[in-house]
Every structure is written in C-alpha cells, then in structure tokens.
Write an enzyme that holds these catalytic residues in place. Structure first.
Site, PDB file in Angstrom:
ATOM      1  N   HIS A  98      -3.100  55.841   6.732  1.00 51.86           N
ATOM      2  CA  HIS A  98      -3.732  55.679   5.423  1.00 51.86           C
ATOM      3  C   HIS A  98      -2.900  54.790   4.503  1.00 51.86           C
ATOM      4  O   HIS A  98      -3.425  53.851   3.885  1.00 51.86           O
ATOM      5  CB  HIS A  98      -3.939  57.036   4.755  1.00 51.86           C
ATOM      6  CG  HIS A  98      -5.063  57.837   5.316  1.00 51.86           C
ATOM      7  ND1 HIS A  98      -6.380  57.496   5.129  1.00 51.86           N
ATOM      8  CD2 HIS A  98      -5.072  58.982   6.047  1.00 51.86           C
ATOM      9  CE1 HIS A  98      -7.158  58.384   5.722  1.00 51.86           C
ATOM     10  NE2 HIS A  98      -6.394  59.286   6.288  1.00 51.86           N
ATOM     11  N   HIS A 141     -13.227  60.952   0.599  1.00 54.07           N
ATOM     12  CA  HIS A 141     -14.139  60.419   1.598  1.00 54.07           C
ATOM     13  C   HIS A 141     -15.180  59.503   0.969  1.00 54.07           C
ATOM     14  O   HIS A 141     -15.621  58.524   1.583  1.00 54.07           O
ATOM     15  CB  HIS A 141     -14.826  61.558   2.348  1.00 54.07           C
ATOM     16  CG  HIS A 141     -13.965  62.200   3.371  1.00 54.07           C
ATOM     17  ND1 HIS A 141     -14.185  63.474   3.860  1.00 54.07           N
ATOM     18  CD2 HIS A 141     -12.847  61.752   4.022  1.00 54.07           C
ATOM     19  CE1 HIS A 141     -13.260  63.775   4.754  1.00 54.07           C
ATOM     20  NE2 HIS A 141     -12.438  62.753   4.859  1.00 54.07           N
TER      21      HIS A 141
END
Length: 410
Positions: free
Chosen positions: A382, A254
């Site tokens: 992703h 993250h």
C-alpha cells in the site's frame, strides 16, 4: 527531508516532493529486503526490520511482495529481480496446491495452516504474475495463464459478472458468502493483466465488475459501497464477519481504492467516469477524516454513515493519496490539491518511519504507533503505491508509465 518546496502549490510537479516520494520508496525497498527467507518465501517483519517469530506465510503477502518489487524494478527504484524470482519460486513450491490445483491461503513452516481457496488470494496471484511479466520474468506469463484459468473455472460467475469468494481446499463449498473486497482487488488484477498482455477479456471482466459496484450499488447507497453480499448478490446489511478483514458496513478506504481503479479503467477505455469517481472520493473523505484526533481516516462506517470502527490504519491514507493523485492528473481542483497536501502531511508526521523505513500500520488516539490489529509492518504494497503512483506521468498504462519514469536522484 522536506515533503515539498515551501512555495509549491501543485506538488505532483514539484521537484522536492518528487524526490521525497522516490526516496521514501527506496527506503521501503531497503527495509523489506530484510523479509527474504533463506528457506523460501518471506518473513513477516517487526517494526525494526527483524523477522517476527511466526513461520506463517499468507498468499496475499507473498504475491504483494512480488508485485511491489516488480514495480520497483520497472521504475528504476530497486533492481528487484532477486526478490521477484524468490517470490515466484515460493508461489510454486509453497502456495501452489499440486493435489487439488489452485493456491492455498497459508503455510506455517512446512505445514498447511489454512488450505482454503480464496478469490482474494487468487486475484493477487494474477496481479503478481502480471507485474512480474511486465518486469521481464520468463516464467510469469505461464503463471498468469494458470491464475486466469483457475479464476475462470472456480470463481468467475458469468451470470453476475462477478467473482465468488471461497472454497475448501478440495473445491467443495465453503460458504455462500459474496464480498466486495475480492472483486475490488479482482479489478486491480484484471486491469494489470490487461496492461501486461493486451488481452481484452481482462478489461471486459474488469468493466463488468465496476459496472455492478460503481453504476448500480454506489448510487443506491449515497456513494458508499457496502462490503458484504448474499449468494445472489444482494447487499447483506446484517453480515458481521472478522472485524479486521470482513468488518460490517462500509469501509471508506475501500471507496477511495475503488475510485482510483475506476479512473484507471476510464483512462484505458476512454470512458469519462470522473464525476462518479469524485462523488465516491469526497463522500469517503468527508465521512472518514478524523479532525478530532488530528487527522487520518477511520476504518468503518455503519449503514447510516456514522463511525463504527474508529481505528486508523495506514492503508486508507495511502489509497486516498493514490486517487487524489489520479484526479490531479486530469487537471484537478484546488480541493483535490488541498486534500493531497493534507494526506501527505499526516503521513509524514505520523505514519512514515523516518528512522527504520516503511510505514507504521496503526495509530493510537494520540497519533503514536500502536500494535493491536497489526504486528510489525505487514507489507510494502500500500505505502509503496502511494509513493510510486504520483510519480507516473499519466493515468493510462501503469507499466508503460513506470518504464518511462526517470526517478529523481539524491
């Protein structure tokens, strides 16, 4: 296929590397086209591309599919329109809550399996709508307006300049939890909505969220970013929720995702954020790179910066690729280039499924695919962005960059 020319140093400009990126993206689109369900929405796929037996469809999976195929259409890598339209239709028929408004988290066939209203899901509705609008879908702007309205009325906390997290289906309180993850993807969606519409309130909100996490929180925690917060937005070090979606401590994957979004915001506003972004990136890379097992990024750290959950998933590697590409587009350093090579070499050797298409989501200690937290191949989102973002000519408006892209041809 070669990952890059043997003599290449700057891979972003290398024809062989760019061809590799475009071809992996095309193979991902071909693989995830198998997810289309005749009765609405999308199947979850096994590693070979066959539908898994579950009937569950979650909001983030539906919206990410729309967003990804919209990027593919804009980039000229996939026609995309059928998948985008199919996903938009299911958002209305399957996820939209006609009784209470907003979007439910999950259906199991015709039944609601999880009726919660999550900020995490609603920001992905905004993202999907922005990308579909940019790709020319006539109904997407209305969806964007609707998502913006729900986020404003139900989730946005003006006093804090942040999104709250969750409600019951009927908008009664579910918990007082506040989280970093929904706000990070909120920034992603707000920047996309600004790029798609030019509406400045989206950019202003993204800036307020970034200011809290990047300017206030990250420097206090040695450029790591805690995941969990109390109702008044104090760091909650004792919180330990779902070990997959709300793990305790810090998540280096993250951190690199935050840094990429911060750089995107800086490019859009003319703000120099590179120094802070670089501190976040290299704190995460040095903390999480798992040299003892041949590479990859471990999932979480504790508050002392020590490894906590040592599992290695595909998505932190994809996000590291994205932010390193962004840094290299500002000129970059030899260290940025070396890390960019390292990430792609690891992905090419262990994560990319060169036979079936798509990426394996997790690895065992010997760098072989395993299925413990993830069954099959969860989504295209992703890994696709790891292919597409390095191809873009610059870090400013992503949609404009995609429209200008001339994809490498086989």
């Amino acid at each position: 296929m070669l990952l890059a020319s043997p003599q290449a140093t700057r891979w972003l400009d290398d024809d062989t590397h760019r061809l590799f990126l475009a071809e992996d993206a095309r193979r991902q689109f071909a693989f995830f086209r198998h997810s289309l369900r005749a009765d609405g929405g999308f199947h979850q796929l096994d590693v070979d591309g066959t539908p898994r037996p579950t009937q569950v469809q979650e909001l983030h999976a539906t919206t990410r599919m729309i967003h990804s195929f919209a990027l593919g259409k804009l980039a000229g890598l996939d026609k995309g329109d059928d998948m985008i339209a199919h996903g938009l239709s299911y958002l209305g028929a399957g996820h939209h809550d006609a009784q209470y408004g907003g979007y439910i988290w999950a259906r199991d066939g015709k039944d609601i399996s999880d009726g919660r209203k999550l900020a995490y899901g609603h920001v992905f509705v905004l993202l999907a709508a922005a990308s579909a609008h940019a790709a020319g879908h006539s109904t997407a702007l209305g969806l964007l307006d609707q998502a913006d309205q729900v986020l404003t009325q139900r989730f946005w906390e003006e006093d804090h300049g942040l999104f709250a997290d969750e409600w019951n289906r009927d908008w009664t309180p579910f918990s007082s939890y506040r989280g970093m993850n929904a706000n990070m993807h909120g920034v992603e969606a707000l920047l996309a909505a600004f790029e798609a519409t030019g509406r400045k309130h989206f950019l202003k909100r993204a800036g307020r969220i970034l200011s809290f996490f990047m300017d206030t929180i990250a420097p206090q925690y040695d450029w790591r970013i805690p995941e969990h917060y109390t109702a008044d937005w104090q760091v909650d070090p004792a919180y330990a929720g779902d070990p997959m979606f709300r793990p305790a401590g810090h998540t280096p994957g993250h951190s690199v995702e935050w840094a990429r979004l911060w750089l995107q915001y800086g490019a859009l506003t003319g703000t120099d954020v590179e120094d802070g972004a670089r501190k976040i990136v290299y704190r995460a890379l040095h903390d999480a790179w798992d040299e003892s097992r041949g590479g990859g990024l471990i999932y979480t750290l504790d508050f002392d910066g020590q490894p906590a959950i040592r599992d290695r998933y595909w998505w932190p590697v994809t996000e590291a690729i994205g932010v390193l590409a962004a840094l290299l587009k500002t000129g970059g350093t030899a260290e940025d280039e070396a890390w960019y090579h390292k990430m792609w070499q690891f992905a090419d050797a262990h994560l990319i499924d060169h036979n079936q298409g798509g990426w394996f989501p997790e690895l065992d200690d010997d760098n072989r695919p395993k299925a413990r937290q993830f069954a099959g191949k969860p989504d295209i989102y992703h890994a696709l962005q790891a292919d597409i973002l390095p191809l873009l000519p610059e870090r400013a408006n992503i949609y404009d960059g995609l429209r200008a892209l001339i994809p490498p041809k086989l």
